[in-house]
Scaffold this motif. Sequence first.
Motif, PDB file in Angstrom:
ATOM      1  N   ALA A 205       0.837  -1.201   0.000  1.00  0.00           N
ATOM      2  CA  ALA A 205       0.000   0.000   0.000  1.00  0.00           C
ATOM      3  C   ALA A 205       0.877   1.259   0.000  1.00  0.00           C
ATOM      4  O   ALA A 205       1.863   1.332   0.740  1.00  0.00           O
ATOM      5  CB  ALA A 205      -0.921   0.008   1.213  1.00  0.00           C
ATOM      6  N   GLU A 206       0.514   2.239  -0.822  1.00  0.00           N
ATOM      7  CA  GLU A 206       1.298   3.477  -0.906  1.00  0.00           C
ATOM      8  C   GLU A 206       1.185   4.297   0.370  1.00  0.00           C
ATOM      9  O   GLU A 206       2.121   4.997   0.768  1.00  0.00           O
ATOM     10  CB  GLU A 206       0.852   4.315  -2.096  1.00  0.00           C
ATOM     11  N   THR A 207       0.034   4.246   0.994  1.00  0.00           N
ATOM     12  CA  THR A 207      -0.183   4.916   2.262  1.00  0.00           C
ATOM     13  C   THR A 207      -1.308   4.183   2.969  1.00  0.00           C
ATOM     14  O   THR A 207      -2.026   3.378   2.366  1.00  0.00           O
ATOM     15  CB  THR A 207      -0.532   6.405   2.055  1.00  0.00           C
ATOM     16  N   VAL A 208      -1.479   4.444   4.264  1.00  0.00           N
ATOM     17  CA  VAL A 208      -2.518   3.793   5.059  1.00  0.00           C
ATOM     18  C   VAL A 208      -3.258   4.865   5.842  1.00  0.00           C
ATOM     19  O   VAL A 208      -2.636   5.756   6.436  1.00  0.00           O
ATOM     20  CB  VAL A 208      -1.922   2.747   6.032  1.00  0.00           C
ATOM     21  N   ILE A 209      -4.592   4.783   5.828  1.00  0.00           N
ATOM     22  CA  ILE A 209      -5.411   5.731   6.584  1.00  0.00           C
ATOM     23  C   ILE A 209      -6.302   4.966   7.563  1.00  0.00           C
ATOM     24  O   ILE A 209      -6.616   3.796   7.357  1.00  0.00           O
ATOM     25  CB  ILE A 209      -6.278   6.599   5.652  1.00  0.00           C
ATOM     26  N   GLY A 210      -6.703   5.650   8.618  1.00  0.00           N
ATOM     27  CA  GLY A 210      -7.541   5.038   9.633  1.00  0.00           C
ATOM     28  C   GLY A 210      -8.943   5.605   9.691  1.00  0.00           C
ATOM     29  O   GLY A 210      -9.770   5.150  10.475  1.00  0.00           O
TER      30      GLY A 210
END
Length: 228
Positions: A205-210
């Motif tokens: 994943a290029e980035t992870v958000i919550g």
Amino acid sequence: MSALQLAIFDCDGVLVDSEIIAAEVEAEMLTEFGFEFTAGELGARFAGLTWGAIVKRLEEETGRAFPDDFAGKVEAAVKERIGREVQAVPGVHAMLDLVDLPRCICSNSATSLLQLELKRVDLWDRFRPYVFSAVEVGSKAPKPAPDVFLHACREFEVDPGAAIVIEDSVHGVHAAIAAGCRVVGFTGGKHTWAGHADALTEAGAETVIGRLADYPATVEALSLWRGD
């Protein structure tokens, strides 16, 4: 890479908070069969896989065979409880209002379950007819195979590199990466666990958000940064 032209959503654990329900039911029924799993352990190990794939792995690991009707009983119990209890992941409707791209769902769940849970939380009409079950379209190969994502890109006549996928599972991230899509990891479901974000990052994943509230800005940022 191409500019983003298609938003692809996993469903369970991203749009609807169903993964925790499924894990609780599966853990209860596995315990009755002699396997000691908590819902959290099941989620960490198997999130994103079909129930059939989970049963097969457990049989291979333990050498024990499940009754022929076991998988069907578990799936029926999960579907019944989801139909009564599932809720939308917080912020999903507001997020969809702000993501200005064509969109679809790519899930390992059967269409009958997707329709049940999406209608319960008023999301079915926001996606239909573009709700793709991996086990029902194209080659019918579930994630971590990339086939369902490739099917979606063909339907929208979009290069996979111009599609952005949001996924909560390592298996889903692997599938999206294999398809050539860009991927955002999501840890905002109730089934999240310690190390979840790291696992999604390690999967590609290029980035992870919550929070889904952060997704529109993430899409905008990735649209500007194409990774060229």
